[in-house]
Design a protein around this motif. Structure first.
Motif, PDB file in Angstrom:
ATOM      1  N   LEU A 175       0.966  -1.127  -0.134  1.00  0.00           N
ATOM      2  CA  LEU A 175      -0.005   0.020  -0.105  1.00  0.00           C
ATOM      3  C   LEU A 175       0.841   1.266   0.186  1.00  0.00           C
ATOM      4  CD1 LEU A 175      -2.876  -1.187   2.516  1.00  0.00           C
ATOM      5  CD2 LEU A 175      -3.190  -0.338   0.199  1.00  0.00           C
ATOM      6  N   ILE A 176       1.902   1.296   0.812  1.00  0.00           N
ATOM      7  CA  ILE A 176       2.835   2.402   0.465  1.00  0.00           C
ATOM      8  C   ILE A 176       3.686   2.532  -0.661  1.00  0.00           C
ATOM      9  CG2 ILE A 176       5.052   3.202   1.467  1.00  0.00           C
ATOM     10  CD1 ILE A 176       4.248   1.943   4.195  1.00  0.00           C
ATOM     11  N   ARG A 177       3.780   1.261  -1.444  1.00  0.00           N
ATOM     12  CA  ARG A 177       4.659   1.596  -2.604  1.00  0.00           C
ATOM     13  C   ARG A 177       3.664   1.819  -3.871  1.00  0.00           C
ATOM     14  NH1 ARG A 177       6.308  -3.986  -4.665  1.00  0.00           N
ATOM     15  NH2 ARG A 177       6.997  -2.346  -6.378  1.00  0.00           N
ATOM     16  N   ALA A 178       2.410   1.684  -3.712  1.00  0.00           N
ATOM     17  CA  ALA A 178       1.522   1.913  -4.794  1.00  0.00           C
ATOM     18  C   ALA A 178       0.858   3.393  -4.268  1.00  0.00           C
ATOM     19  CB  ALA A 178       0.180   0.945  -4.660  1.00  0.00           C
TER      20      ALA A 178
ATOM     21  N   GLY B  63      -5.691   5.862  -1.267  1.00  0.00           N
ATOM     22  CA  GLY B  63      -6.011   4.900  -0.083  1.00  0.00           C
ATOM     23  C   GLY B  63      -7.299   5.514   0.390  1.00  0.00           C
ATOM     24  N   LEU B  64      -7.631   6.995   0.510  1.00  0.00           N
ATOM     25  CA  LEU B  64      -8.871   7.380   1.061  1.00  0.00           C
ATOM     26  C   LEU B  64      -9.906   6.912   0.062  1.00  0.00           C
ATOM     27  CD1 LEU B  64      -9.988   8.986   3.227  1.00  0.00           C
ATOM     28  CD2 LEU B  64      -9.683  11.049   1.966  1.00  0.00           C
ATOM     29  N   ARG B  65      -9.854   6.935  -1.355  1.00  0.00           N
ATOM     30  CA  ARG B  65     -10.978   6.681  -1.866  1.00  0.00           C
ATOM     31  C   ARG B  65     -11.381   5.040  -1.655  1.00  0.00           C
ATOM     32  NH1 ARG B  65     -11.605   9.568  -6.963  1.00  0.00           N
ATOM     33  NH2 ARG B  65     -12.883   7.701  -7.856  1.00  0.00           N
ATOM     34  N   VAL B  66     -10.481   4.291  -1.133  1.00  0.00           N
ATOM     35  CA  VAL B  66     -10.916   2.814  -1.113  1.00  0.00           C
ATOM     36  C   VAL B  66     -11.351   2.963   0.358  1.00  0.00           C
ATOM     37  CG1 VAL B  66      -9.983   0.721  -0.544  1.00  0.00           C
ATOM     38  CG2 VAL B  66      -9.106   1.973  -2.459  1.00  0.00           C
TER      39      VAL B  66
ATOM     40  N   ILE C 127      -9.861  -3.953   7.406  1.00  0.00           N
ATOM     41  CA  ILE C 127     -10.626  -4.664   6.153  1.00  0.00           C
ATOM     42  C   ILE C 127      -9.755  -4.315   4.945  1.00  0.00           C
ATOM     43  CG2 ILE C 127     -12.573  -4.790   4.572  1.00  0.00           C
ATOM     44  CD1 ILE C 127     -14.361  -4.557   7.284  1.00  0.00           C
ATOM     45  N   MET C 128      -9.401  -3.120   4.826  1.00  0.00           N
ATOM     46  CA  MET C 128      -8.609  -2.692   3.634  1.00  0.00           C
ATOM     47  C   MET C 128      -7.354  -3.398   3.619  1.00  0.00           C
ATOM     48  SD  MET C 128      -7.555   1.346   2.781  1.00  0.00           S
ATOM     49  CE  MET C 128      -6.310   1.861   1.778  1.00  0.00           C
ATOM     50  N   GLY C 129      -6.759  -3.444   4.814  1.00  0.00           N
ATOM     51  CA  GLY C 129      -5.528  -4.256   4.815  1.00  0.00           C
ATOM     52  C   GLY C 129      -5.538  -5.603   4.514  1.00  0.00           C
ATOM     53  N   THR C 130      -6.960  -6.285   4.892  1.00  0.00           N
ATOM     54  CA  THR C 130      -7.041  -7.720   4.798  1.00  0.00           C
ATOM     55  C   THR C 130      -7.503  -7.858   3.158  1.00  0.00           C
ATOM     56  OG1 THR C 130      -8.088  -7.825   7.013  1.00  0.00           O
ATOM     57  CG2 THR C 130      -8.761  -9.476   5.418  1.00  0.00           C
TER      58      THR C 130
END
Ligand code: ATP
Ligand code: MG
Length: 410
Positions: free
Chosen positions: A26-29, A46-49, A298-301
């Motif tokens: 997530l950091i790389r992207a 990330g905020l959109r997700v 959940i986003m991380g999952t």
């Protein structure tokens, strides 16, 4: 959104101080940025997700009459003393105001919601009610090494329900359970998520967790494959069989808790002396339930379970954009397609960067993980359209220009 204007860039190197896969990628992207252990900034992608996850949650909470509120995150010591949790809630972040009073950063909100509800829910006519919030929670987690799976600052949807009697709570609890499964289904996690029985406290034999299978998970659950339910490690010690069919043949698996629901009974209404008048004018204790869910976890999952060696594979329902449109030196033609997509309210990230090589654009598209990649190049235009590829597949095709909108608007 034009990628040339995007606030973030993708990063090639794996961040050195980050050990968890979900946070690394997530950091790389460019979805999140690390501030410290268990503390992240959410960036435009990330905020959109996160907002999409939250809106699915809102949508489903509305179907079970949940009303959204936003409670204070700075909470006075007294309310925690009332329930004896000031000294017993290990992960509480405590601070002192310049009035010399002590406060805790909200870690959960029973202590705030009960006195709040007491002000409005006084009669049987006003019950049942259910309120929820989506808010940043703070917990001084000792093991904040799992990226978004275990933040010290993280997002929680916490809902609290108030009932006149146990039967009413029991019925509502089942409705919440069903709503949770609708949420996980919309997030693409249905097949991996198990209703998991865990110990319930004084008011019910069990509480229920929603556990999603992933090797990155920090919990161990014991699955009954016939019933599609599981038992948590803590209760397997005293309850080593399937609660539904009594089968003892359970399979151990690693999982992460993406939600949990709990019958609180009168624990908090007693502590705050919250009562209602029944239809005989008698004061009665209010029965409560609480229902937690972790949007950032959940986003991380989702990232942990939907990926390949090239990057993230977002489910369409929460992807930052539905389409990643790549221009390979054909910005004029690509821009027309971009404008047409926008006009039709189709979410598109347009890689219009002129100085970036094709290979790098492809790599970025795979890393960011939008469901569809459209490529506009001299070659595709010659073939009469644009190249289309779904993120998880390797199959490419050409879609004619006049069919693009039709394909993506539904
Ligand atoms: P865990 O056992 O994993 O610590 P918990 O039992 O403390 O979870 P709750 O207090 O019930 O969890 O919180 C409700 C939901 O909030 C959890 O189901 C989870 O999805 C999410 N959550 C809890 N702690 C965290 C955290 N540190 N980081 C991200 N999400 C969290
Ligand atoms: Mg915890």
């Amino acid at each position: 959104m034009k990628q040339s204007q995007l606030f973030t860039k993708t990063i090639k190197e794996i961040p050195k101080d980050e050990t968890s896969f979900n946070a690394q990628i997530l950091i790389r992207a460019g979805f999140v940025d690390k501030v410290g252990a268990g503390i992240y900034n959410f960036l435009p992608l990330g905020l959109r997700v996160l907002n999409k996850i939250n809106n699915i949650v809102r949508d489903e909470m509305a179907t079970i009459s949940g009303q959204e509120v936003l409670m204070a995150a700075l909470t006075p010591k007294e309310v925690w003393q009332t329930t004896d949790r000031w000294d017993n809630f290990d992960a509480l972040f405590k601070l002192v105001g310049n009035d010399d009073k002590e406060y805790a950063l909200g870690a959960t909100h029973e202590e705030i919601v009960t006195p709040l509800a007491k002000k409005f829910l006084c009669s049987y006519k006003e019950l049942p009610k259910s309120i929820y919030q989506i808010q940043v929670k703070f917990r001084n987690e000792p093991r904040a090494k799992a990226g978004l799976l275990r933040g010290r600052e993280f997002f929680m949807k916490d809902m609290y329900s108030f009932h006149a009697n146990q039967a009413d709570l029991d019925q509502y609890y089942e409705e919440v359970k069903a709503a949770y499964f609708r949420i996980y289904a919309r997030l693409g996690l249905e097949d991996l998520t198990y209703l998991t029985y865990s110990s319930g406290g004084a008011f019910s034999q069990f509480s229920h967790e929603f556990q999603t299978l992933t090797e990155a998970g920090e919990d161990h659950i014991y699955i009954c494959s016939d019933c599609r339910v599981a038992v948590n490690r803590e209760i397997i010690k005293e309850h080593n069989f399937c609660p539904v069919c009594q089968n003892k043949n359970l399979t151990e698996a690693k999982a992460i808790e993406v939600g949990n629901i709990f019958k609180l009974g009168t624990k908090f209404s007693k502590a705050f002396d919250m009562k209602y008048m029944d239809d005989n004018g008698q004061a009665q204790e209010v029965i409560m339930g609480c229902y937690g869910l972790g949007p950032s976890r959940i986003m991380g999952t989702v990232v942990e379970v939907f990926n390949d060696q090239r990057g993230i594979i977002w489910p369409e329902s929460i992807a930052p954009f539905k389409i990643h449109l790549l221009s390979l030196k054909e910005n004029e033609a690509a821009n027309e397609i971009y404008l047409e997509l926008i006009k039709n309210n189709i979410e598109v990230l347009f890689d219009d960067r002129e100085e970036i090589a094709a290979g790098e654009k492809f790599a970025d598209a795979d890393l960011i993980g939008c469901p569809y990649r459209l490529v506009v190049s001299a070659k595709t235009l010659q073939a009469g359209g644009v190249e289309i590829k779904a993120r998880p597949s390797d199959q490419m095709g050409i879609i004619p220009l006049n069919q693009i909108i039709n394909k993506f608007s539904h």
